[in-house]
Design an enzyme around this catalytic site. Structure first.
Site, PDB file in Angstrom:
ATOM      1  N   PRO A  89       0.822  -1.217   0.000  1.00 16.16           N
ATOM      2  CA  PRO A  89       0.000   0.000   0.000  1.00 16.16           C
ATOM      3  C   PRO A  89       0.855   1.265   0.000  1.00 16.16           C
ATOM      4  O   PRO A  89       0.362   2.341  -0.329  1.00 16.16           O
ATOM      5  CB  PRO A  89      -0.807  -0.095   1.301  1.00 16.16           C
ATOM      6  CG  PRO A  89      -0.604  -1.465   1.832  1.00 16.16           C
ATOM      7  CD  PRO A  89       0.632  -2.016   1.218  1.00 16.16           C
ATOM      8  N   GLU A 116       0.727  -7.385   8.736  1.00 13.17           N
ATOM      9  CA  GLU A 116       0.860  -5.919   8.674  1.00 13.17           C
ATOM     10  C   GLU A 116       1.961  -5.506   7.707  1.00 13.17           C
ATOM     11  O   GLU A 116       2.167  -4.319   7.473  1.00 13.17           O
ATOM     12  CB  GLU A 116       1.131  -5.347  10.066  1.00 13.17           C
ATOM     13  CG  GLU A 116      -0.013  -5.549  11.053  1.00 13.17           C
ATOM     14  CD  GLU A 116      -1.336  -4.997  10.543  1.00 13.17           C
ATOM     15  OE1 GLU A 116      -1.391  -3.811  10.185  1.00 13.17           O
ATOM     16  OE2 GLU A 116      -2.307  -5.771  10.498  1.00 13.17           O
ATOM     17  N   ARG A 153       0.181  -9.206 -21.422  1.00 13.97           N
ATOM     18  CA  ARG A 153      -0.414  -8.677 -22.648  1.00 13.97           C
ATOM     19  C   ARG A 153       0.624  -8.086 -23.599  1.00 13.97           C
ATOM     20  O   ARG A 153       0.367  -7.964 -24.790  1.00 13.97           O
ATOM     21  CB  ARG A 153      -1.438  -7.580 -22.318  1.00 13.97           C
ATOM     22  CG  ARG A 153      -2.582  -8.041 -21.448  1.00 13.97           C
ATOM     23  CD  ARG A 153      -3.430  -6.865 -20.990  1.00 13.97           C
ATOM     24  NE  ARG A 153      -3.864  -6.059 -22.115  1.00 13.97           N
ATOM     25  CZ  ARG A 153      -4.856  -6.371 -22.922  1.00 13.97           C
ATOM     26  NH1 ARG A 153      -5.535  -7.470 -22.723  1.00 13.97           N
ATOM     27  NH2 ARG A 153      -5.170  -5.595 -23.923  1.00 13.97           N
ATOM     28  N   ASP A 168      -4.661  -0.641 -27.910  1.00 19.73           N
ATOM     29  CA  ASP A 168      -4.479  -0.079 -26.582  1.00 19.73           C
ATOM     30  C   ASP A 168      -3.610   1.166 -26.652  1.00 19.73           C
ATOM     31  O   ASP A 168      -3.881   2.154 -25.997  1.00 19.73           O
ATOM     32  CB  ASP A 168      -3.810  -1.098 -25.644  1.00 19.73           C
ATOM     33  CG  ASP A 168      -4.779  -2.190 -25.192  1.00 19.73           C
ATOM     34  OD1 ASP A 168      -5.957  -2.132 -25.595  1.00 19.73           O
ATOM     35  OD2 ASP A 168      -4.341  -3.089 -24.465  1.00 19.73           O
TER      36      ASP A 168
HETATM   37  C1  9D3 Z   1      -5.396  -2.811   7.711  1.00 18.33           C
HETATM   38  C2  9D3 Z   1      -3.920  -2.798   7.871  1.00 18.33           C
HETATM   39  N1  9D3 Z   1      -3.373  -1.489   7.527  1.00 18.33           N
HETATM   40  C3  9D3 Z   1      -3.204  -0.702   8.740  1.00 18.33           C
HETATM   41  C4  9D3 Z   1      -3.371   0.742   8.494  1.00 18.33           C
HETATM   42  C5  9D3 Z   1      -2.099  -1.598   6.826  1.00 18.33           C
HETATM   43  C6  9D3 Z   1      -2.069  -2.600   5.735  1.00 18.33           C
HETATM   44  C7  9D3 Z   1      -1.164  -3.661   5.788  1.00 18.33           C
HETATM   45  C8  9D3 Z   1      -1.146  -4.602   4.781  1.00 18.33           C
HETATM   46  C9  9D3 Z   1      -2.920  -2.519   4.655  1.00 18.33           C
HETATM   47  C10 9D3 Z   1      -2.892  -3.474   3.637  1.00 18.33           C
HETATM   48  C11 9D3 Z   1      -2.007  -4.516   3.708  1.00 18.33           C
HETATM   49  C12 9D3 Z   1      -1.976  -5.525   2.631  1.00 18.33           C
HETATM   50  N2  9D3 Z   1      -2.002  -4.901   1.307  1.00 18.33           N
HETATM   51  C13 9D3 Z   1      -1.116  -5.189   0.348  1.00 18.33           C
HETATM   52  O1  9D3 Z   1      -0.258  -6.001   0.550  1.00 18.33           O
HETATM   53  C14 9D3 Z   1      -1.186  -4.490  -0.925  1.00 18.33           C
HETATM   54  C15 9D3 Z   1      -2.082  -3.486  -1.402  1.00 18.33           C
HETATM   55  C16 9D3 Z   1      -3.226  -2.846  -0.813  1.00 18.33           C
HETATM   56  O2  9D3 Z   1      -3.654  -3.118   0.311  1.00 18.33           O
HETATM   57  N3  9D3 Z   1      -3.860  -1.907  -1.554  1.00 18.33           N
HETATM   58  C17 9D3 Z   1      -3.500  -1.560  -2.809  1.00 18.33           C
HETATM   59  N4  9D3 Z   1      -2.438  -2.111  -3.390  1.00 18.33           N
HETATM   60  C18 9D3 Z   1      -1.756  -3.069  -2.697  1.00 18.33           C
HETATM   61  S1  9D3 Z   1      -0.403  -3.863  -3.242  1.00 18.33           S
HETATM   62  C19 9D3 Z   1      -0.234  -4.754  -1.876  1.00 18.33           C
END
Ligand code: 9D3
Length: 248
Positions: A89, A116, A153, A168
């Site tokens: 994220p 986490e 792709r 595309d």
């Molecule tokens: C609910 C946990 N969060 C606390 C604020 C942090 C968090 C940790 C791990 C949020 C998501 C994750 C797991 N997400 C991914 O590994 C992930 C992801 C995503 O959650 N959203 C958009 N792209 C991606 S790429 C990997």
């Protein structure tokens, strides 16, 4: 291109090459997908790879050592120049520009977090962090599968309808134009006449106009990042004028 995905759920990730274009890319020999389970690099007997966070708080953290060892093993397998991409994220938003850039790499190692996320000290192994956007997934696997699908792709032999990739890029940065197939009249709704005309230039102009119009209506943010040529500017003006005429 070789892609190795490091994950706690290898069976989930392997599904991405069982269908559609990614499957074709594998069959054509232009994509090899392998997976590697972090648990195989656990330091204790019970295959545990997570532990409680220093400083307290909810959830568990992925230990640095199994992660680092899995990356090292992947580099042994794919070559030390393989690019290591973490899905998280905190990453840069994944865009078509990233997809096309990564499709040119000979080898990618994709790191999927769970819990986490990883111990920060293992992040030195990562060359690039990518995110799918600002929403919460339960792990990186679906993001890695998304990236594999999007990259596949662009590999030779992957696309059945060869025009698709070219198409595309022709419409790069715009939303798609609307599509129609038989019957000509469906529940009283006709196909736009121009599509039956056989006039390929007129059809192309209509499609460009619809693509510009759809982008203007639904994703104006995309339009502001584009440089329209004179014809496109004219077509969009026509679309806007017509949509305003239709409202009165
Ligand atoms: C609910 C946990 N969060 C606390 C604020 C942090 C968090 C940790 C791990 C949020 C998501 C994750 C797991 N997400 C991914 O590994 C992930 C992801 C995503 O959650 N959203 C958009 N792209 C991606 S790429 C990997």
């Amino acid at each position: 291109m070789q892609i190795e995905v490091l994950t706690l759920f290898p069976e989930l990730v392997e599904q991405v090459v069982k269908f559609g274009i990614p499957r074709k890319a594998v069959e054509a020999g232009s994509l090899q997908l392998t997976t590697r389970n972090f648990r195989d690099y656990s330091e204790d007997g019970d295959r545990r790879v997570d532990d409680r966070p220093y400083g307290g708080g909810p959830g568990m953290v992925m230990e640095a050592e199994p992660l680092q060892r899995a990356v090292e093993a992947a580099k042994q397998a794919l070559g030390s120049t393989a690019k290591v991409v973490g899905l998280s994220p905190q990453g840069e938003p994944l865009t078509q520009q990233w997809v096309q850039r990564l499709a040119q790499e000979p080898a990618l190692i994709l790191l999927c977090g769970r819990y986490e996320g990883p111990d920060e000290r293992a992040m030195g192994a990562v060359d690039l962090e990518l995110s799918l956007g600002d929403f919460v997934l339960s792990g990186g696997e679906l993001a890695a599968m998304t990236l594999v699908d999007a990259v596949a792709r662009w590999l030779p032999g992957a696309i059945g309808h060869e025009q698709s990739a070219q198409n595309d890029s022709f419409s790069a940065g715009l939303l798609d134009y609307p599509h129609y197939t038989r019957p000509e009249l469906w529940r009283g709704v006709p196909v736009p006449e121009v599509l039956l005309s056989g006039d390929h230039k007129k059809v192309a102009r209509w499609r460009m106009k619809q693509a510009l119009g759809a982008t203007w209506l639904k994703r104006p943010d995309l339009l502001s990042g584009l440089k329209l040529d004179a014809e496109q500017t004219g077509l969009l003006q026509e679309f806007i004028a017509e949509s305003q005429a239709a409202r009165t």
